[in-house]
Design a protein around this motif. Sequence first.
Motif, short mmCIF file in Angstrom:
data_model
loop_
_atom_site.label_atom_id
_atom_site.label_comp_id
_atom_site.label_asym_id
_atom_site.label_seq_id
_atom_site.Cartn_x
_atom_site.Cartn_y
_atom_site.Cartn_z
N ARG A 227 42.47 41.77 41.84
CA ARG A 227 42.89 42.88 41.02
C ARG A 227 44.22 42.62 40.32
O ARG A 227 44.63 43.39 39.45
CB ARG A 227 43.02 44.12 41.90
CG ARG A 227 42.92 45.35 41.05
CD ARG A 227 42.86 46.59 41.88
NE ARG A 227 42.64 47.71 40.99
CZ ARG A 227 42.22 48.88 41.39
NH1 ARG A 227 41.97 49.09 42.63
NH2 ARG A 227 42.05 49.85 40.53
N ASP A 508 37.70 45.54 43.55
CA ASP A 508 37.38 44.23 42.99
C ASP A 508 37.04 43.28 44.11
O ASP A 508 37.76 43.21 45.11
CB ASP A 508 38.58 43.70 42.22
CG ASP A 508 38.77 44.42 40.91
OD1 ASP A 508 38.12 44.04 39.94
OD2 ASP A 508 39.55 45.38 40.88
N LEU A 561 33.01 44.26 40.48
CA LEU A 561 33.65 45.55 40.69
C LEU A 561 32.66 46.42 41.42
O LEU A 561 31.52 46.58 40.99
CB LEU A 561 34.03 46.17 39.35
CG LEU A 561 34.81 47.45 39.37
CD1 LEU A 561 36.17 47.23 39.98
CD2 LEU A 561 34.98 47.99 37.97
N THR B 140 34.03 42.98 34.23
CA THR B 140 33.56 43.74 35.38
C THR B 140 33.07 45.13 35.00
O THR B 140 32.43 45.78 35.79
CB THR B 140 34.68 43.89 36.41
OG1 THR B 140 35.86 44.33 35.75
CG2 THR B 140 34.96 42.59 37.10
#
Lengths: 627, 706
Positions: A227, A508, A561, B140
């Motif tokens: 992260r 994460d 994620l 992500t």
Amino acid sequence: MMITTTRETRKGKSKLAISIATLITCLLLLSSFTQTTSATISTEDDDYITFTETQSFNEEMIIKPLPKGKSMMHFQFSTEWNSNFFDQSTFQHYDLFPRSIGDLINRVGIEEMTLVFTKGRWSYSEWGYPIRASPVGVELTAWLRPLEKGIDSQWRELTHSLSGLFCASMQFLYQVPHHTSSPSRSFRPEGTSNIYHTMERDTVPAIELRNQSSVIPLELRYGILPRESVCTENLTPWVKLLPCREQSGIGQLLNPLKLYDVHYHSMSITVRKICKSSNNDCLIPTLEIIQSLTVVNDVSNSIDNIDKNKVKVALENLFEKSTGLYSCPLATSSKIYVQNQENLNTQLTVTPTPTTKNTRFSIYDLKQYSIQNPLFLTLSWLKNFARSGPTPIVAHSHLTGYGQERGGIATQIVNQDQHPMNITYYHAIPWYLRLYFHTLRFSIQDKEYSDKDFIFKYISPAETRSSPSTIELSFEIPGNSVASISIDFDKVFLHYTEHPPDANRGFDLGSGVITAYIDPNNIVPGSSLSQDTFDIEWSENTYPHQKHQVTPVRIYTEGLLITLPTPDFSMLYNVITLTGTVFALFFGSMINILIRRFKNTFTGDDFVSDRPIAKIYRRIMKFIDGK
Amino acid sequence: MKDSRRIVLLSFLGLSLYLSGIISFYYYPENAHQTYLSENALMPGSARVTFDYQDFNKIQEFSHTFSKLIWRLNHNSTLDKSKRSIIASEWIQKSLNEIGIESFIHKYPITYRNNNSSNSNNNNGNNIYSVLRAPHSDGTESIILSGSFNSSNSKLLEDEEISSVGLLMSIMRHLYQKGRNWLAKDIVLLISDTCSQSDTDSSSHGIRAWIDDYHDSTLLSSFQRNYFPRAGQIQAAINIDVDKKYSPEKIFILPEGSNGQLPNLDLINTIGRLAKRESVSDKISLSLDDPSLHFIPNNLRTLAKFMLNQASGVPTGDHGMFNSYHIDSVTVAISNTPKSALIVSRLLVGTVRSLNNLLERLHQSFYYYLLPSPFHYVSIGEYMISLGLIISPLVIRVLYLLFTLSSTFKSPTIFNKKSSSSLSTSSTSIPQEKKRGIQKLIVLLTGGEMKSDDSPRDILYSFSIVCLFQLIGILAFSLPLTFSQSTQYLLNYLSNIGTLSLFILFTLLYLGIFLIILPIIDRLFYPNALKATSEQSLVLKYKGGSSFFVFSNLPILIFLSTMSLLNFSFCTFASIFSIPLCTFSFYQTNIISTIDHNGNSTSSSTLQQQQQQQKSSISNSNLNRVKRLILNVIYILLSPPGVIVYMSHFVFKQDCFAFISTIIQQYHHYSNLMYPFLTLIYLPLSLSILKSINNSTTFSLKQKNQ
């Protein structure tokens, strides 16, 4: 700035000779920027071997055109320190070598360390392999020599010092070790100072201590902070470690404004011990610190472009440094390499003409340029040239399933090469994903693998609120095939304090690491692999350790994620808890009033409450009960 | 007597609550709150949208080139459906690649069977999807833009008309060129070909297949051919629908997803805020206008339409597929006239930009709301009251009976027996008349004594009967789902026979239950019931007693109250329909039980009185027979086959078997509540209502025979 030091292990015997030699060398090297000192070291059989104490600095930069109007620029600054590191006082005098790192090496017992800060993702299939691959966020790999204080406190000291040094939250690698683990096969020391380096991959690397004449295995600590966002505050301390900082030399290009406006940015620092002199069996290792920075720019919409199909880029415009380039005065060598990629139709043209040119690179020696006569480098190439073939090993991972209860991780490793390849897959998955190891499925080309088909398989479950679960698999992947790995997990409902800020963003997960051992004999000239430089030892100035038969190439899968069940941290949550409390208090006292039987202590008769609320309650219950 | 008065009181209360619940909906639109943005990070409209006429021209260029291609493909007789689809898809893929966005074709097998054509020549459907990798991101998080086209629709676009493919491609092109400075999340473009779909299907299989594959772990071995790149966690989806059927003056935001699931209100708010900024907020509309309903005020009409859409459980657009994967999604629909295309494109780009600003998922705002207008909302705290009022008659009734049932068992009481006895002892001094008067007063105040006549055996009996009915419901629910193939075949076969076969089927079922199964159970629980009635005529008690009512109504109460959190609108309509039925069935049974009470009370009286009583009961039963006949007819008309026939004929305008297969399929796709409600709840309920009517009938007949 020139400091002359004399190291003597046995006084008296050759004191005079040494001091004379020192004097002479000092005089000789006074004009030079590298500093050399002669000294002696005794070996067990009372022989004296002389070694020179040198500190030198090299700066290099490699430019590689990439398809779709992108370009890769890799800066590499290496500082070497040759000295007697068995003497503690060595770490009290510094010249070019950064003192902060030197102290750390001595204090923590670092044998080797790599710290990488990365932002953005490297597209392996499009760009080939990077020189130093890295996962998203921060990655710290450290080989530690066990000291008396214990490996945990060494690791603690290392992470805390580094976080202070680089303004990043590395201390969480110790404090919240969700992503801290020690893989057994995926990482090998890059340096050569330790023994067992060239031996089998599954032996633990170790060093031989000269004064104790014992062999101590090294401890590996591997941690990632997926992260961690990388920014200028990390770059500034990194630049400070350079002898010339951003004032001159290639460092001039390190303009933070431009360095972070890129597709990919990876900044690393590697500390390792190498053997510069091959004759005396690495008795005197050289300490090397390599600082490298890789950026991938999109230059297709640069202002220099006139032709639609061509990309034209001037280095000074790209980094907004209009002064031009010249060498750092402290550097032994200062070179810019432009990768030719001759097999590809890149139509690369460089101006001015390079100093030297070989099949791989056009090389500019910045030593030949000066502040009065700087280098203004301009490159131009075809915007949409194609790579010569697919990247041999590519890996992708993604999360499967949906909802907040369970899910899974699936990874695909693709071998697009003709040859089979040895692969090691490693993934550390934090404890808050409760893995079901029986659901681990591994197949190559739809053929399910069982345990005995692996060369190596190591699985360790997680420790709650501490270490992650780790999966490490070694296997051989046949040519032109896909290996797929999948595992299911349950999501844990965390304490509300364990959620990060911005809890609804999710957690994460760190990338998986794929280490492919590419046999150099299999690299066909002209293939995409032959176009890549995928090792820090690509230049002539870094000292290659004994050439392996196989070169490990590292591939990181995508960062993931994941959303865990998140309590509602908003106002609503507060309201519910508050009203819940009020209601509980209210009803508690109500029930108490109504249910409690009061008895007359003297007569033993029950006491019936005359309170209005009790009467109302009785009436309601009478209505219901019909009594 | 007291009992009946209490019942009248309660039923009056129940009726008024029920009606007030329905009426309360009328006041929602005017009392709705203004929507507001909860998530500050969205910042809609804080940045200028640079989508301009140049991009707008691109929309038309893409639309017309694509339309011409499809027209050519459809006039080429050598090409079959799948070939056309592939060529059209490849064209989109190629054009996107030319723009510079990596794009892929996702092939998926079509498992859908048409009713008339059984030949399944392993057709493949095609989706085109591309991932615009945000330069500064880690990959992500992503946002989906989706749309669809029909490669078999040969209609050529007229001048200036646009298609969703053109609109989407132009937006992607714009994002690729101008968005590289600000994009922080990957943008996934998903265009699916709907050519292989029947007209009855409102939503795209392609999108469902894609989203399933995206979250799947089955790893394709044919990697190179079918490379499936992912873009991390999908955080929001916007579906674009460009069609002639939409009014050209309006921009439609269609939020209702599968099973009435809604996106976070912030998503709708963002589009609304952007529309305000573009000064087109008056154009924003939530549902298609129906000119026949213009007598209803505008907001109320929108609310009603919103609730109907939610209740049907069928998504109003292709965005409904994303709901089940916890992706906030909405459909933006416009007509194919170029009028609003530029504005909508600007809205969409603005929305993408706002979503791109998000640090977290959309979570701040409401997920449960009703929208009487795009800028007003009714929150869950308000609308749940209405549902509560509507189901309150049944709740009151059931609770009342539950409490009476509790007297069957010795329950621990919190009352002091001593105190009541002391009350009686203290009243000894009071004269007898006065005492009676007090008792009368107490009875009047408390509404009389509430005592259940149910023995534990009755409770067990009614419980097992309800379990049996519920089991039948579960069978009706699960059998068609487990044997979907043969069910489909059976339904096809039956639809050839006609609607009558449905009634025959249900008649057989009812006859089987009431003539075979129930008598067996009756005999098990009441072995000497018949004997008893022949000997002493007045032991007449309606089997199971009031406990039967309680148990038979518990499932529907539980269903309505829990499922209202999932799909409020469906539960509201279901309760408006079924609550009167349930409550009314109770009054019916209650009349009988009061007769029984009369009989019981006179058991100790003289023979003359008894005969009189019998006479009156005979006349009563004659009247009751007529009553029951009417009731039976009503309830049979309202039983599941009846409901199915009405709905299929008047609402959906299809064959009733086609309707059954539609609701099964809808349950499969959207998990909407119609099918589970009809089978799991309504079928057992109607069975138990019929049972409670006919049960008492047989007994009173017995009495008459004596």
